[in-house]
Design an enzyme around this catalytic site. Structure first.
Site, PDB file in Angstrom:
ATOM      1  N   GLU A 174       0.762  -1.018   0.149  1.00 43.45           N
ATOM      2  CA  GLU A 174      -0.041  -0.048   0.026  1.00 43.45           C
ATOM      3  C   GLU A 174       0.746   1.181  -0.190  1.00 43.45           C
ATOM      4  OE1 GLU A 174      -1.810  -1.506   3.483  1.00 43.45           O
ATOM      5  OE2 GLU A 174      -0.632  -0.189   4.810  1.00 43.45           O
TER       6      GLU A 174
ATOM      7  N   LYS B 187       2.786   4.673   1.148  1.00 43.10           N
ATOM      8  CA  LYS B 187       3.622   5.243   2.460  1.00 43.10           C
ATOM      9  C   LYS B 187       3.043   6.665   2.141  1.00 43.10           C
ATOM     10  CE  LYS B 187       7.409   5.912   5.445  1.00 43.10           C
ATOM     11  NZ  LYS B 187       6.451   6.277   6.320  1.00 43.10           N
TER      12      LYS B 187
ATOM     13  N   ASP C 127       2.645  10.547   2.907  1.00 40.39           N
ATOM     14  CA  ASP C 127       3.582  11.338   3.274  1.00 40.39           C
ATOM     15  C   ASP C 127       2.708  12.371   4.170  1.00 40.39           C
ATOM     16  OD1 ASP C 127       5.732  12.702   4.126  1.00 40.39           O
ATOM     17  OD2 ASP C 127       6.197  13.462   2.299  1.00 40.39           O
TER      18      ASP C 127
ATOM     19  N   TYR D 214      -5.123   3.029   7.192  1.00 40.79           N
ATOM     20  CA  TYR D 214      -4.424   1.763   6.779  1.00 40.79           C
ATOM     21  C   TYR D 214      -4.085   0.734   7.749  1.00 40.79           C
ATOM     22  CZ  TYR D 214      -0.600   4.856   8.165  1.00 40.79           C
ATOM     23  OH  TYR D 214      -0.017   5.745   8.918  1.00 40.79           O
TER      24      TYR D 214
ATOM     25  N   LYS E  43      11.170   3.150   0.083  1.00 37.92           N
ATOM     26  CA  LYS E  43      10.824   4.371  -0.415  1.00 37.92           C
ATOM     27  C   LYS E  43      11.474   4.994  -1.577  1.00 37.92           C
ATOM     28  CE  LYS E  43      10.782   6.605   4.497  1.00 37.92           C
ATOM     29  NZ  LYS E  43      11.196   7.729   4.794  1.00 37.92           N
TER      30      LYS E  43
ATOM     31  N   CYS F  63      11.684  -8.891 -34.182  1.00 34.80           N
ATOM     32  CA  CYS F  63      12.123  -8.952 -32.660  1.00 34.80           C
ATOM     33  C   CYS F  63      13.574  -8.823 -32.728  1.00 34.80           C
ATOM     34  CB  CYS F  63      11.505 -10.211 -32.395  1.00 34.80           C
ATOM     35  SG  CYS F  63      12.485 -10.584 -30.628  1.00 34.80           S
TER      36      CYS F  63
ATOM     37  N   CYS G  55      14.915 -12.780 -31.702  1.00 31.11           N
ATOM     38  CA  CYS G  55      14.713 -13.801 -32.391  1.00 31.11           C
ATOM     39  C   CYS G  55      14.768 -13.380 -33.946  1.00 31.11           C
ATOM     40  CB  CYS G  55      13.719 -14.664 -32.045  1.00 31.11           C
ATOM     41  SG  CYS G  55      12.047 -14.021 -32.188  1.00 31.11           S
TER      42      CYS G  55
ATOM     43  N   CYS H  15       6.554  -9.519 -29.743  1.00 32.72           N
ATOM     44  CA  CYS H  15       7.298 -10.550 -30.560  1.00 32.72           C
ATOM     45  C   CYS H  15       6.022 -11.594 -30.459  1.00 32.72           C
ATOM     46  CB  CYS H  15       8.700 -10.856 -30.052  1.00 32.72           C
ATOM     47  SG  CYS H  15       8.989 -12.464 -30.658  1.00 32.72           S
TER      48      CYS H  15
ATOM     49  N   CYS I  40      10.480 -17.609 -29.277  1.00 33.58           N
ATOM     50  CA  CYS I  40      11.430 -16.570 -28.784  1.00 33.58           C
ATOM     51  C   CYS I  40      12.332 -17.015 -27.654  1.00 33.58           C
ATOM     52  CB  CYS I  40      10.788 -15.226 -29.068  1.00 33.58           C
ATOM     53  SG  CYS I  40      11.927 -13.871 -28.737  1.00 33.58           S
TER      54      CYS I  40
HETATM   55  S1  IVH Z   1       1.739   0.866   9.278  1.00 33.64           S
HETATM   56  C1  IVH Z   1       4.490  -0.376  12.440  1.00 33.64           C
HETATM   57  N1  IVH Z   1       1.063   1.912   6.997  1.00 33.64           N
HETATM   58  O1  IVH Z   1       4.599   5.856   8.295  1.00 33.64           O
HETATM   59  C2  IVH Z   1       3.554  -0.018  11.205  1.00 33.64           C
HETATM   60  N2  IVH Z   1       2.446   3.136   8.279  1.00 33.64           N
HETATM   61  O2  IVH Z   1       7.559   5.436   9.347  1.00 33.64           O
HETATM   62  C3  IVH Z   1       3.522   1.485  10.950  1.00 33.64           C
HETATM   63  N3  IVH Z   1       2.848   5.572   7.392  1.00 33.64           N
HETATM   64  O3  IVH Z   1       4.263   5.904  11.804  1.00 33.64           O
HETATM   65  C4  IVH Z   1       2.084   1.997  10.659  1.00 33.64           C
HETATM   66  N4  IVH Z   1       1.861   5.125   5.479  1.00 33.64           N
HETATM   67  O4  IVH Z   1       2.623   7.485  10.246  1.00 33.64           O
HETATM   68  C5  IVH Z   1       1.680   2.269   7.986  1.00 33.64           C
HETATM   69  N5  IVH Z   1       0.452   2.435   4.753  1.00 33.64           N
HETATM   70  C6  IVH Z   1       0.969   2.825   5.628  1.00 33.64           C
HETATM   71  C7  IVH Z   1       1.683   3.952   6.251  1.00 33.64           C
HETATM   72  C8  IVH Z   1       2.512   4.204   7.262  1.00 33.64           C
HETATM   73  C9  IVH Z   1       2.456   6.134   6.008  1.00 33.64           C
HETATM   74  C10 IVH Z   1       3.490   6.383   8.447  1.00 33.64           C
HETATM   75  C11 IVH Z   1       2.852   6.149   9.748  1.00 33.64           C
HETATM   76  C12 IVH Z   1       4.229   5.395  10.551  1.00 33.64           C
HETATM   77  C13 IVH Z   1       5.367   5.706   9.670  1.00 33.64           C
HETATM   78  C14 IVH Z   1       6.415   4.865  10.205  1.00 33.64           C
END
Ligand code: IVH
Length: 633
Positions: A69, A71, A73, A181, A269, A367, A370, A385, A390
């Site tokens: 999923e 991350k 910000d 999440y 990241k 291609c 081949c 292709c 191939c």
């Molecule tokens: S799971 C131990 N899921 O990233 C699991 N965290 O660097 C931590 N964050 O404190 C939570 N997207 O604020 C999780 N899809 C995601 C996230 C996520 C952003 C943040 C969260 C956490 C920090 C850790």
């Protein structure tokens, strides 16, 4: 007005409660019910593979399911709902205690004051992120500039600032949004998997990420991490990468934690560092399914700790859209990809005479691996292709054929497959069966013993169940599940080959697209030849009666029953118990419904067990299952 006249009618989830109360003097400290941990992170795909290795080693398993999923910000937030009512919202703080920012959080429209479900859990912590849309951030800064106020550096910075305000009426005017999440502490609800948690949050009326995936193993994780990087713009918030979590919650305790982060998850990241360089040439790679992918060959340049000399150009459409030409000076960026992507062309540095790129002309219509014909797939904007032999495709086809979920031929690893194809020892799948131990022994990294083992494994594979062969042939769209259904309906490959589209569509789970693909596959002359050669090599092309569910002992109590397995079993893996069930003539299913006859519940069974109880489904523990199965012989 009504609430003024009848204060007793004011409920905690009334819209009037979104902006309540007077400004605070300070935030109270609150303890999270479960600590909020951090995440380990990496920018490196090899380290991501290391993470997977570590997980599989600790769990002593060959494959692990993951969820990937975004991350997000933003600024993390921990909500607490009791009997479905939002009673508290807290910042992360030091992970154990945070600030009580309930009044501020209530002003955020995306956060429901009451969960949208009939019987909400007694208590549940829900974790996510507050963010400001890029558009909202821009407008806010505009207003601030006009008002002569200082400007926020970025959306995250303005979100953090807004949540720290002591006056909720000002927070209410900030364009804050949220996405969730994770589940923290929970009473009155239990989950087996992380994906069920996300589905629960969505059902409860909480916003969840618009993009997330269940992945079968680390290769799929990497694939989806790149897909997410490409689709990043579709999300209304900034992300700084992907979070990868082991899906099966029952393993999280076993995996344990490091000093500050759990071992069940990692953040991958995306680096957004950029560099400028020149495209010397454009080459074309043949991918796993014959897709032709153009790649920019670059003047080597240093980016993010390594020297980069290639960048992916995705496909011809992308090249046209960005008008990328050989000789152009371009900006490249990594952003989560294995190889970096070209962000844009520096137009004023274009050399005279650079002409628009045309893939077919560039390849001379053939291609690059081949020399066979290529064609354009109108739906997928890609060139392919067309030659199924191939070498690039053949390697991929062999890997699939020998894999554990297909013919399950041990010892035929990637390095060996590459050598077999490169040295012309395997020109198609059937050639595998004419290999000799002497031939194998001459190859790199192959001794007498391993060569013998491979030959032995090949020999054994000749009598595999039919579904494994059907799956292994690599018919487009036909996965393991469909292959099993096809073998059950057509216990011989010849009758399957003879089935017309309508008949195929009558098979459970087989839709029109799959039926088309199957029909086309068997009507292709080259494939017919291949099957003939496999037959000549001695492969069994029908199921022996005892392998077929219809012939399982009809007296056994599981015959024809729908059975769901949940939790951890001590003496079977998931795959094993499913095989046992099938051999008893049962239909294994993934989720509990009214149609479920039995639930086999292992250790730490969660929501599926609850659901089965609610529906009155017979629940068996592992011992009871074994006894019952033995009853039927
Ligand atoms: S799971 C131990 N899921 O990233 C699991 N965290 O660097 C931590 N964050 O404190 C939570 N997207 O604020 C999780 N899809 C995601 C996230 C996520 C952003 C943040 C969260 C956490 C920090 C850790």
């Amino acid at each position: 007005d009504l609430e003024d006249q009848h204060p007793e009618l004011v409920t905690p989830d009334s819209p009037t409660q979104r902006v309540g109360g007077r400004p605070l003097k300070e935030f109270a400290s609150v303890q999270h019910l479960k600590p909020m941990m951090s995440l380990d992170n990496t920018y490196d795909l090899d380290e991501l593979r290391e993470f997977d290795k570590r997980v599989r080693k600790i769990l002593d398993t060959d494959d692990t399911g993951y969820v990937l999923e975004p991350k997000v910000d933003g600024v993390s937030l921990n909500l607490l709902y009791e009997d479905g009512i939002l009673v508290r919202a807290a910042t992360r703080g030091d992970g154990t205690t945070g600030d009580d920012i309930t009044a501020n959080a209530k002003t955020i429209r995306a956060i429901p004051l009451r969960l949208t479900m009939d019987s909400p859990p007694a208590r549940i912590e829900i974790r996510g992120e507050v963010f400001m849309s890029i558009e909202g951030f821009r407008k806010l800064n505009e207003q601030r500039e006009k008002a002569g106020e200082s400007l926020f550096a970025n959306p995250r910075n303005s979100t953090a600032g807004s949540l720290k305000l002591l006056d909720p009426s000002i927070v209410a005017k900030r364009p804050l949004d949220a996405v969730f999440y994770a589940v923290g502490a929970a009473e009155g609800v239990a989950f087996d998997t992380h994906h069920e948690e996300i589905q629960f949050l969505e059902k409860a009326g909480l916003p969840v990420p618009a993009l997330w995936w269940q992945c079968e193993g680390i290769d799929e994780v990497i694939e989806k991490a790149q897909e997410l990087a490409e689709k990043e713009q579709e999300l209304p918030y900034e992300i700084d990468g992907a979070v990868i979590k082991v899906d099966d919650l029952s393993t999280w305790d076993t995996l344990g934690t490091t000093a500050k982060a759990p071992r069940y998850a990692i953040a991958y990241k995306y680096s957004h560092e950029q560099a400028e360089t020149v495209i010397r040439d454009i080459t074309v790679q043949v991918g796993r399914t014959g897709t032709l992918t153009p790649v920019a060959e670059l003047e080597p340049v240093f980016l993010d700790g390594s020297t980069i000399s290639r960048a992916t150009l995705h496909n011809e459409e992308e090249i046209k859209r960005k008008d990328i030409r050989i000789g152009d000076t371009v900006i490249i960026e990594k952003a989560g990809q294995v190889i970096p992507a070209v962000v844009e062309v520096v137009q004023n540095k274009r050399p005279d005479g650079a002409s628009p790129f045309n893939l077919k002309e560039h390849l001379g219509g053939a291609c690059p691996v081949c020399g066979g014909p290529i064609s354009r797939d109108p739906e997928f904007v890609a060139w392919r292709c067309d030659n199924i032999s191939c070498p690039a495709q053949l390697k991929r086809a062999i890997r699939h054929f020998v894999s554990r979920k297909a013919m399950d031929i041990e010892g035929l690893g990637d390095v060996l497959v590459d050598q077999l194809v490169d040295q012309n020892l395997a020109k198609d799948l059937a050639d595998l069966y004419s290999l000799s131990a002497e031939q194998l022994e001459k190859l790199e990294r192959m001794g007498r013993k391993s060569s013998d083992n491979v030959i032995q494994a090949l020999e054994e594979s000749k009598s595999r169940e039919l579904w494994r062969l059907i799956h292994g042939l690599g018919i487009p769209h036909v996965g393991e599940g469909a292959a099993r259904k096809l073998a059950a309906a057509y216990p011989s490959l010849d009758t399957l080959r003879g089935a017309d589209k309508e008949a195929l569509e009558d098979v459970e789970d087989i839709g029109a697209i799959m039926a088309d693909a199957i029909h086309e596959f068997f009507n292709n002359e080259k494939n017919a030849e291949l099957i003939q050669r496999l037959r000549a090599a001695g492969l069994r092309m029908e199921d022996e009666p005892q392998n077929h569910a219809d012939d399982a002992d009809q007296d056994n109590p599981f015959f024809g029953k729908t059975v769901v397995v949940t939790g951890t079993l001590s003496s079977y893996t998931r795959d094993e118990i499913q095989d046992v069930l099938r051999s008893l003539g049962a239909h294994p299913a993934g989720s509990v419904s009214k149609k479920t006859d039995f639930l086999i519940a292992g250790e730490k069974a969660g929501s599926k067990r609850k659901k089965a109880e609610q529906l009155g489904v017979t629940i068996l523990d592992e011992k009871a299952f074994r006894e019952k199965a033995e009853q039927g012989g």
